[in-house]
Motif scaffolding. Sequence first.
Motif, PDB file in Angstrom:
ATOM      1  N   ILE A 295      23.491  37.011  45.672  1.00 55.29           N
ATOM      2  CA  ILE A 295      23.276  38.074  46.669  1.00 55.29           C
ATOM      3  C   ILE A 295      24.593  38.421  47.342  1.00 55.29           C
ATOM      4  CG2 ILE A 295      22.209  38.596  48.900  1.00 55.29           C
ATOM      5  CD1 ILE A 295      19.741  37.044  47.958  1.00 55.29           C
ATOM      6  N   ALA A 296      25.386  37.391  47.669  1.00 57.79           N
ATOM      7  CA  ALA A 296      26.687  37.628  48.304  1.00 57.79           C
ATOM      8  C   ALA A 296      27.610  38.412  47.383  1.00 57.79           C
ATOM      9  CB  ALA A 296      27.324  36.296  48.683  1.00 57.79           C
ATOM     10  N   GLN A 297      27.577  38.104  46.099  1.00 58.80           N
ATOM     11  CA  GLN A 297      28.411  38.830  45.131  1.00 58.80           C
ATOM     12  C   GLN A 297      27.962  40.281  45.003  1.00 58.80           C
ATOM     13  OE1 GLN A 297      27.753  36.194  41.851  1.00 58.80           O
ATOM     14  NE2 GLN A 297      29.440  34.820  42.373  1.00 58.80           N
ATOM     15  N   MET A 298      26.657  40.499  44.997  1.00 59.74           N
ATOM     16  CA  MET A 298      26.139  41.867  44.934  1.00 59.74           C
ATOM     17  C   MET A 298      26.507  42.636  46.199  1.00 59.74           C
ATOM     18  SD  MET A 298      22.266  43.218  44.111  1.00 59.74           S
ATOM     19  CE  MET A 298      21.528  42.876  45.708  1.00 59.74           C
ATOM     20  N   ALA A 299      26.419  41.975  47.331  1.00 59.98           N
ATOM     21  CA  ALA A 299      26.781  42.625  48.597  1.00 59.98           C
ATOM     22  C   ALA A 299      28.237  43.075  48.591  1.00 59.98           C
ATOM     23  CB  ALA A 299      26.530  41.663  49.761  1.00 59.98           C
ATOM     24  N   ALA A 300      29.111  42.259  47.999  1.00 63.02           N
ATOM     25  CA  ALA A 300      30.532  42.605  47.945  1.00 63.02           C
ATOM     26  C   ALA A 300      30.769  43.859  47.107  1.00 63.02           C
ATOM     27  CB  ALA A 300      31.325  41.430  47.381  1.00 63.02           C
ATOM     28  N   VAL A 301      29.994  44.030  46.031  1.00 67.00           N
ATOM     29  CA  VAL A 301      30.121  45.228  45.195  1.00 67.00           C
ATOM     30  C   VAL A 301      29.634  46.456  45.963  1.00 67.00           C
ATOM     31  CG1 VAL A 301      29.285  46.358  43.099  1.00 67.00           C
ATOM     32  CG2 VAL A 301      29.939  43.950  43.034  1.00 67.00           C
TER      33      VAL A 301
ATOM     34  N   CYS B 167      35.671  46.189  39.112  1.00 69.51           N
ATOM     35  CA  CYS B 167      34.881  46.558  40.288  1.00 69.51           C
ATOM     36  C   CYS B 167      33.737  45.577  40.531  1.00 69.51           C
ATOM     37  CB  CYS B 167      34.320  47.967  40.114  1.00 69.51           C
ATOM     38  SG  CYS B 167      35.568  49.276  40.153  1.00 69.51           S
ATOM     39  N   LEU B 168      33.203  44.998  39.457  1.00 73.75           N
ATOM     40  CA  LEU B 168      32.113  44.035  39.594  1.00 73.75           C
ATOM     41  C   LEU B 168      32.615  42.639  39.935  1.00 73.75           C
ATOM     42  CD1 LEU B 168      29.916  45.071  36.505  1.00 73.75           C
ATOM     43  CD2 LEU B 168      29.465  45.562  38.922  1.00 73.75           C
ATOM     44  N   SER B 169      33.912  42.432  39.817  1.00 71.49           N
ATOM     45  CA  SER B 169      34.481  41.091  40.021  1.00 71.49           C
ATOM     46  C   SER B 169      35.113  40.928  41.394  1.00 71.49           C
ATOM     47  CB  SER B 169      35.526  40.808  38.928  1.00 71.49           C
ATOM     48  OG  SER B 169      34.961  40.900  37.648  1.00 71.49           O
ATOM     49  N   VAL B 170      34.634  41.684  42.375  1.00 73.13           N
ATOM     50  CA  VAL B 170      35.197  41.588  43.722  1.00 73.13           C
ATOM     51  C   VAL B 170      34.859  40.242  44.356  1.00 73.13           C
ATOM     52  CG1 VAL B 170      35.223  44.051  44.142  1.00 73.13           C
ATOM     53  CG2 VAL B 170      33.160  42.748  44.640  1.00 73.13           C
ATOM     54  N   ILE B 171      35.698  39.804  45.260  1.00 69.11           N
ATOM     55  CA  ILE B 171      35.508  38.516  45.922  1.00 69.11           C
ATOM     56  C   ILE B 171      34.576  38.692  47.117  1.00 69.11           C
ATOM     57  CG2 ILE B 171      36.682  36.628  47.121  1.00 69.11           C
ATOM     58  CD1 ILE B 171      39.203  37.382  45.555  1.00 69.11           C
ATOM     59  N   PRO B 172      33.538  37.887  47.235  1.00 70.93           N
ATOM     60  CA  PRO B 172      32.635  37.994  48.392  1.00 70.93           C
ATOM     61  C   PRO B 172      33.315  37.502  49.663  1.00 70.93           C
ATOM     62  CG  PRO B 172      32.020  36.125  47.022  1.00 70.93           C
ATOM     63  CD  PRO B 172      33.108  36.851  46.289  1.00 70.93           C
TER      64      PRO B 172
END
Length: 420
Positions: A271-277, A300-305
């Motif tokens: 969820i945190a990773q999705m939120a970062a995107v 773009c999908l590999s952003v850091i949370p």
Amino acid sequence: MTEEFLYYIWKYRLLSDQVLKSTAGEEIKLLYPGDRNHDQGPDFRDARVIIDGVLWAGNVEIHVKSSDYFKHGHAGDPLYESIVLHVVYEEDVKIGDTVCLELKQRIDPVQFERYHEFVSSKEWLSCGNSLAAVNPIIVRAWTTRMAVERLEAKSLRIAALYEQTTRSWEETLYILLARGYGFSVNAEPFEALARKVPYMIIRKYRHRLVQVEALLFGMAGMLDEHFTEPYVQLLQNEFKSIGRRLTTPQLQKHYWKYHRMRPANFPDLRIAQMAAVIAREQDIFSMVIGLSEMDKVIECLSVIPSAYWNDHFRLGHASEPQGGMIGQSSCEGLMINAVIPFLFFYGKEKKIDAYCEKAITWLELLHAEQNRLVKRFGFVGVKCLNAADTQGLIHLEKHYCSKRRCLECVIGRKLINEQS
């Protein structure tokens, strides 16, 4: 003998004698076998045959025995009035004045025996012992076709989702991505969460990551406990402030699955990773449609949370530092299961082939998936070079091999024909 095998023989004109005669002695010349009909009515539509020098256009009905025509209740049915030819394995009764072609003496018995071995096999893969003998080029071409067929099947499901979201491209992609972050285990709760927190609402807060996280974790039912960590308390306070604007009830925490799961796949971190995107400046739809290079989408999908997830896999449970960023294989999983199918569907819906072609190209650029099915195909000599190969094998096994649709498979037909 089976009707399915007779369909195959008729469709591909695999008759041992090119001079065809009806049971009444009329000479038959087959110009076109017709189109296979999978709905009610005759088995093949719009066939073209010359019978005793006269061209006939119409439907063809196929049965093992001619008496099956009556047993199946076709006599008197208006759907069967335009039959120009009955094709049967054995004519045991006459069917009115319609011309009948009997195939009993025109079928290679060894070919049928080979077919019967395939469809009655108890092995997980009927042709497993013979597959290595097939030209790899043929296997590769067929698995590529299967990969496209899999994308087409996914497009039908995405089309239904597109209608449910009142034809919103952004909302559709958002729900697909959410399912992707849940992978196979938590796909359903992730989709439920995305529907409870629609993209049109959450995008209003995308410039503040903490608010995006608060909305998602709050509606996921994960903020209802007592937490002592300041960051989680901040999330709770943010959710109390903005969460009340949502009228749908929260998910129950027990809905989320953790059992026998690697910590990196825990739903909290996902969820945190999705939120970062979502919190990026560019919206997810523009990201997928606008970028021409696949590596840019993966970036773009590999952003850091948020920093909290540097040493947490779950809310309120500290761990050894691990960075929190989504792994390469998981990111490629999002591409395979969400981004690429969406891109393919978008191209189909807009009738822009370039998007469909880009989706297939991206699939071919991704690494081959590693799973139990791919390994099993590897044991029988099928090598996978990319994700298009593995997606094709998944579709092949699920929709053809497991259902013993060998006659509809290029590989199966080649083995049956050659080894007979």
